[in-house]
Design a protein around this motif. Structure first.
Motif, PDB file in Angstrom:
ATOM      1  N   ALA A  57       0.840  -1.203   0.000  1.00 28.51           N
ATOM      2  CA  ALA A  57       0.000   0.000   0.000  1.00 28.51           C
ATOM      3  C   ALA A  57       0.871   1.248   0.000  1.00 28.51           C
ATOM      4  O   ALA A  57       0.619   2.205  -0.728  1.00 28.51           O
ATOM      5  CB  ALA A  57      -0.923  -0.010   1.213  1.00 28.51           C
ATOM      6  N   ARG A  58       1.915   1.244   0.800  1.00 25.58           N
ATOM      7  CA  ARG A  58       2.815   2.401   0.879  1.00 25.58           C
ATOM      8  C   ARG A  58       3.485   2.668  -0.475  1.00 25.58           C
ATOM      9  O   ARG A  58       3.646   3.809  -0.887  1.00 25.58           O
ATOM     10  CB  ARG A  58       3.861   2.151   1.974  1.00 25.58           C
ATOM     11  CG  ARG A  58       5.097   3.025   1.925  1.00 25.58           C
ATOM     12  CD  ARG A  58       4.784   4.501   2.172  1.00 25.58           C
ATOM     13  NE  ARG A  58       5.971   5.332   2.016  1.00 25.58           N
ATOM     14  CZ  ARG A  58       6.427   5.803   0.868  1.00 25.58           C
ATOM     15  NH1 ARG A  58       5.795   5.522  -0.256  1.00 25.58           N
ATOM     16  NH2 ARG A  58       7.503   6.542   0.822  1.00 25.58           N
ATOM     17  N   GLY A  60       2.346   1.627  -3.375  1.00 30.86           N
ATOM     18  CA  GLY A  60       1.360   1.748  -4.449  1.00 30.86           C
ATOM     19  C   GLY A  60       1.434   0.636  -5.471  1.00 30.86           C
ATOM     20  O   GLY A  60       1.222   0.862  -6.665  1.00 30.86           O
ATOM     21  N   VAL A  61       1.753  -0.589  -5.025  1.00 33.82           N
ATOM     22  CA  VAL A  61       1.836  -1.741  -5.935  1.00 33.82           C
ATOM     23  C   VAL A  61       1.040  -2.901  -5.336  1.00 33.82           C
ATOM     24  O   VAL A  61       0.810  -2.936  -4.135  1.00 33.82           O
ATOM     25  CB  VAL A  61       3.313  -2.180  -6.162  1.00 33.82           C
ATOM     26  CG1 VAL A  61       4.109  -1.070  -6.825  1.00 33.82           C
ATOM     27  CG2 VAL A  61       3.962  -2.618  -4.851  1.00 33.82           C
ATOM     28  N   ALA A 189       5.534   4.378  -9.717  1.00 34.06           N
ATOM     29  CA  ALA A 189       4.318   5.185  -9.830  1.00 34.06           C
ATOM     30  C   ALA A 189       3.525   4.895 -11.103  1.00 34.06           C
ATOM     31  O   ALA A 189       2.385   5.325 -11.219  1.00 34.06           O
ATOM     32  CB  ALA A 189       4.674   6.663  -9.759  1.00 34.06           C
ATOM     33  N   ASP A 190       4.101   4.191 -12.058  1.00 38.44           N
ATOM     34  CA  ASP A 190       3.358   3.936 -13.305  1.00 38.44           C
ATOM     35  C   ASP A 190       3.562   2.488 -13.775  1.00 38.44           C
ATOM     36  O   ASP A 190       3.863   1.619 -12.965  1.00 38.44           O
ATOM     37  CB  ASP A 190       3.759   4.951 -14.375  1.00 38.44           C
ATOM     38  CG  ASP A 190       5.246   4.879 -14.656  1.00 38.44           C
ATOM     39  OD1 ASP A 190       5.802   3.772 -14.587  1.00 38.44           O
ATOM     40  OD2 ASP A 190       5.856   5.922 -14.917  1.00 38.44           O
TER      41      ASP A 190
END
Ligand SMILES: *Cc1c(COP(=O)(O)O)cnc(C)c1O
Length: 349
Positions: A57-58, A60-61, A189-190
């Protein structure tokens, strides 16, 4: 050629500004989580479900892209073992290291049976894209990139990383993001890890989150890329204290943001002091600053240590003659360093 890791002094007291640690300590929430550990928590093999979920979660994956490691060093060793498996003794597989670099890349690639190919940074510590591309060959199995770079604090561009990953499909391209918390830039991030499956991102929670002693890091990649690494990292590599610390650390965003602010303030203090003192320095995207002491840097390092202030001697690193690396932590610590440096340079005893 020996690639042994340089073991530095780790004094229990004094001002430690030589290992890029969090000089404020971990979040109080982490301390509380450690105190909540029970006798059974010590007795049972740890369960990582909550730690992995919090980490994913931290970052973002999805959780299947996260492999927790016993500090990022443990991940660096696992990556090296994976890359160098089957390396023939007469024509070893190769690891490309951009120097000066974090010691562990060459050290681990070497012990895993690989041959280290060093590519020096360019003028003014610029990223040597062409030289890295030229160094890539059929035996290249791993390429170590550090973004932002240690010990220079410089960033490389996403386009440069992608060029390298495309040019070396036979190799794992490691992007060590140990200092990404400070730069705010990350490949996570992407969709980069979907497009370029030979990239593995390394993260540590030692630096910004202040968990260096607990040992907690992560490798992040496409699940298929992580699969062979999961066979190498030992099943209980991360201890129960580190596993309990991670969700608590990520939960205390106020503490984290406070610390990032302290680091920013400290860097400004360092830049201003170096300008006043006529010392060359490099603006940094990390929590440390590299500076060049003209004259006898060793004397300055020793005189600071005699005052209980420890900075990292980088004078023997390639291209770093006269250089010291100073942690930018809590602003008060940075002020104490600047006072000590001024005393040393002005010749006070
Ligand atoms: C500190 C550091 C690490 C290692 O972190 P640990 O989690 O303490 O093992 C890895 N890479 C770089 C570039 C570092 O500076």
């Amino acid at each position: 050629m020996s690639y042994d890791y340089e073991r530095v002094v780790t004094p229990a007291s004094g001002l430690r500004l030589h290992l890029n640690e969090n000089t404020a300590g971990c979040s109080p929430a982490v301390h509380a989580a450690l105190q909540r550990l029970t006798r059974l928590d010590a007795a049972f093999y740890p369960d990582y479900t909550a730690a992995i979920a919090a980490c994913a979660a931290r970052l973002g994956v999805p959780v299947d892209r996260v492999l927790l490691t016993n500090g990022l060093d443990d991940g660096i060793l696992a990556l090296s073992v994976a890359a160098m498996r089957g390396s023939p003794a007469d024509a070893p597989f190769e690891a490309i290291v951009i120097v000066p670099a974090f010691d562990m890349y060459a050290s681990c690639a070497d012990v895993a049976g690989g041959r280290v190919i060093e590519v020096p940074l360019g003028e003014g510590f610029s990223f040597p894209l062409d030289a890295v591309l030229e160094a890539v060959g059929p035996r290249t199995r791993i390429i170590w990139l550090t973004n932002p770079h240690n010990p220079t604090g410089q960033v490389m561009s996403r386009a440069e990383i992608e060029r390298i990953a495309e040019a070396a499909p036979q190799a794992t391209v490691v992007v060590d993001e140990a200092y990404a918390d400070f730069s705010g830039e990350t490949l996570l991030a992407d969709d980069t890890l979907d497009r370029l499956r030979n990239i593995v991102v390394g993260r540590t929670f030692a630096k910004a989150y202040g968990l260096a002693a607990l040992r907690a890091g992560a490798l992040v990649a496409h699940p298929a890329t992580l699969a062979p690494l999961r066979r190498i990292v030992l099943p209980y590599a991360v201890n129960a204290a580190a596993a309990a610390a991670l969700p608590a650390a990520f939960g205390d965003t106020a503490y984290f943001e406070w610390y990032l602010d302290q680091v920013r303030e400290s860097k400004e203090l360092l830049y201003a002091a170096f300008e006043r003192l006529g010392i060359r320095y490099w603006t940094s995207a990390t929590n440390f600053v590299l500076a060049r002491i003209d004259g006898d840097a060793r004397r300055v390092i020793d005189a600071l240590a005699a005052r209980g202030v420890y900075v990292r001697d980088k004078t023997r690193d390639p291209g770093c003659a006269g250089c010291i690396r100073i942690t930018a932590g809590v602003a008060g610590d940075t002020r104490a360093f600047i006072t000590a440096l001024e005393e040393v340079l002005c010749g006070a005893v």
